[in-house]
Design an enzyme around this catalytic site. Sequence first.
Site, short mmCIF file in Angstrom:
data_model
loop_
_atom_site.label_atom_id
_atom_site.label_comp_id
_atom_site.label_asym_id
_atom_site.label_seq_id
_atom_site.Cartn_x
_atom_site.Cartn_y
_atom_site.Cartn_z
CB SER A 130 -0.85 -0.01 1.26
OG SER A 130 -1.49 1.24 1.43
CE1 TYR A 154 -3.80 -2.61 5.45
CE2 TYR A 154 -3.45 -0.23 5.25
CZ TYR A 154 -3.68 -1.47 4.67
OH TYR A 154 -3.75 -1.55 3.30
CE LYS A 158 -1.58 -4.40 3.15
NZ LYS A 158 -1.85 -5.69 2.49
N1 UFG Z 1 -13.03 11.16 3.43
C1 UFG Z 1 -14.09 11.98 3.79
N2 UFG Z 1 -15.21 11.40 4.34
C2 UFG Z 1 -15.31 10.05 4.55
C3 UFG Z 1 -14.20 9.22 4.18
C4 UFG Z 1 -13.09 9.82 3.64
O1 UFG Z 1 -14.04 13.20 3.62
O2 UFG Z 1 -16.33 9.59 5.05
C5 UFG Z 1 -11.85 11.79 2.81
C6 UFG Z 1 -10.57 11.58 3.60
O3 UFG Z 1 -10.42 12.59 4.57
C7 UFG Z 1 -9.51 11.63 2.50
C8 UFG Z 1 -10.23 11.02 1.30
O4 UFG Z 1 -11.61 11.15 1.58
O5 UFG Z 1 -9.19 12.97 2.19
C9 UFG Z 1 -9.89 9.56 1.08
O6 UFG Z 1 -10.12 8.83 2.27
P1 UFG Z 1 -10.18 7.23 2.28
O7 UFG Z 1 -10.50 6.81 3.67
O8 UFG Z 1 -11.04 6.74 1.19
O9 UFG Z 1 -8.70 6.81 1.89
P2 UFG Z 1 -7.30 7.12 2.62
O10 UFG Z 1 -6.48 7.87 1.63
O11 UFG Z 1 -7.47 7.70 3.95
O12 UFG Z 1 -6.74 5.64 2.88
C10 UFG Z 1 -6.67 4.71 1.86
C11 UFG Z 1 -6.93 3.31 2.41
C12 UFG Z 1 -5.81 2.79 3.22
C13 UFG Z 1 -4.53 2.95 2.51
C14 UFG Z 1 -4.34 4.36 2.05
C15 UFG Z 1 -3.11 4.44 1.20
O13 UFG Z 1 -8.07 3.30 3.22
O14 UFG Z 1 -6.01 1.41 3.44
O15 UFG Z 1 -5.44 4.77 1.25
O16 UFG Z 1 -2.82 5.71 0.88
F1 UFG Z 1 -3.52 2.60 3.33
#
Ligand code: UFG
Length: 345
Positions: A130, A154, A158
Site C-alpha cells: 500500500s 496496518y 505492509k
Molecule cells: N473522506 C471523507 N469522508 C469520509 C471518508 C473519507 O471526507 O467519510 C476523505 C478523507 O479525509 C480523505 C479522502 O476522503 O481525504 C480519502 O479517504 P479514504 O478513507 O477513502 O482513503 P485514505 O487515503 O485515507 O486511505 C486509503 C486506504 C488505506 C490505505 C491508504 C493508502 O483506506 O487502506 O489509502 O494511501 F492505506
Amino acid sequence: MNSMRIIVAGGAGYIGSHVCVELVKAGCKALVIDNFVNSSPKALERISEIAGGDVELLEADLADPADTQRIIDAVKAFRPDGAVHLAGLKAVGESVAEPVMYYSVNLPATFTLVRALEEANARLIVFSSSATVYGALNENPIDEDGATGPTNPYGRTKLFIEEILKDLALADKRWKVCNLRYFNPVGAHPSGRIGEDPNGIPNNLFPFIAQVAVGRLPKLKVFGDDYPTRDGTGVRDYIHVVDLAAGHVAAIDYLSRKATPGAVAFNLGTGSGVSVLEAIGAFKRASNRDIPYEIAPRRDGDIAEFFANPSRANAELGWKATKSLADMCADHWRWQSGNPNGYRD
Ligand code: UFG
C-alpha cells in the site's frame, strides 16, 4: 502468461476477486485461498461468470496454525508458478485499536504462504502492499525511492512484509518479488457483478458515497475543507480496481520473464489527484442521485494531498492506468445500485 498457475491468497476479497478475473482472462489457472472473514464465496461464482473460467478454492485461514498443513498440501498439489498475496486485515482504525491482532494475522499469513510456495518449489510472489507505507514524509508525486514511515499498525504490517520479502529475496536468489504499492482503489468490474462489500459502516470515501447515493446512509461527512489544496478538501490518487488488477497480471508476467531475482516495489496509481468535492461531483453525475454532505472536522491521521509517480510501473511493467474518474464512479455505481446490500441477498 498463458497457462501459468497462480495461488491467489485473499482471492475472494474486493481486490482479489478483480485480480482473479484478470488472471483467468489472461489464460492462467488460479487457486484462491480465503477464509471469508471479509469476503463472500459468491464472489467466486461471479468471477467464473465474468471471466468464463473457474477458479479453484481452498477455504482456509493462512494465519491459523491448525490450517497450515492443509494449505501446504493443497498448494503443492496445485503445482503453482507463483502467488499473488492479498490475504490480511486492512482497516486502519481497527489496527490502531487492535495492533497485536494485525501483527499476528498479517505476518503469520505471509510466513505460511511463503513456506507453502517453497515446499511447492515456486519462488515468485506479488504482494499487495500500500502507498500507506510512505506515511506523510514525501513531496508529491511520490516515487518508490521516497522515505517510508507508515503512521498506523496496518501500514506497518505492509512495510514489514515488504521488508521480509526483500530479505527473503536477498537470502535465496531463486526468489522474485514485486511489492505493489496501491494508491486508492475504487470502482468495480464494469459488469456490476463484483465490487467492494465492506463490513459495517464504510471507512473509505467511495463506498461511503455509494451507500449515501443508494440511500443506505443519510449523509457524507467531508473530513476538513481547510487543507492547502485547490478546494480545501483532501486530495488522493484514486485508481480503478480493474486497472489495479491488470497491474498484478503485468507484475506476474514481468517476474516470470525477469532474468535477475530480487525484490522490486512499484506504485500503482494514476499519477493525478482528485479532491473529496470533485469525487462527490463525479459520483453525483454518474449516479444521477443526490449526495447530501456536510463539512466536518479533519480526520485524525489524514494528510492533505497524496498522489503517485507511477512511471516505474509504466516503464518496467508496461502497465498504465487507463480508466477515468467518470469510469470509476459509473462502475462503482453499477455495482452498488445492482447489489445494494453487497453479496448479502
Ligand atoms: N473522506 C471523507 N469522508 C469520509 C471518508 C473519507 O471526507 O467519510 C476523505 C478523507 O479525509 C480523505 C479522502 O476522503 O481525504 C480519502 O479517504 P479514504 O478513507 O477513502 O482513503 P485514505 O487515503 O485515507 O486511505 C486509503 C486506504 C488505506 C490505505 C491508504 C493508502 O483506506 O487502506 O489509502 O494511501 F492505506
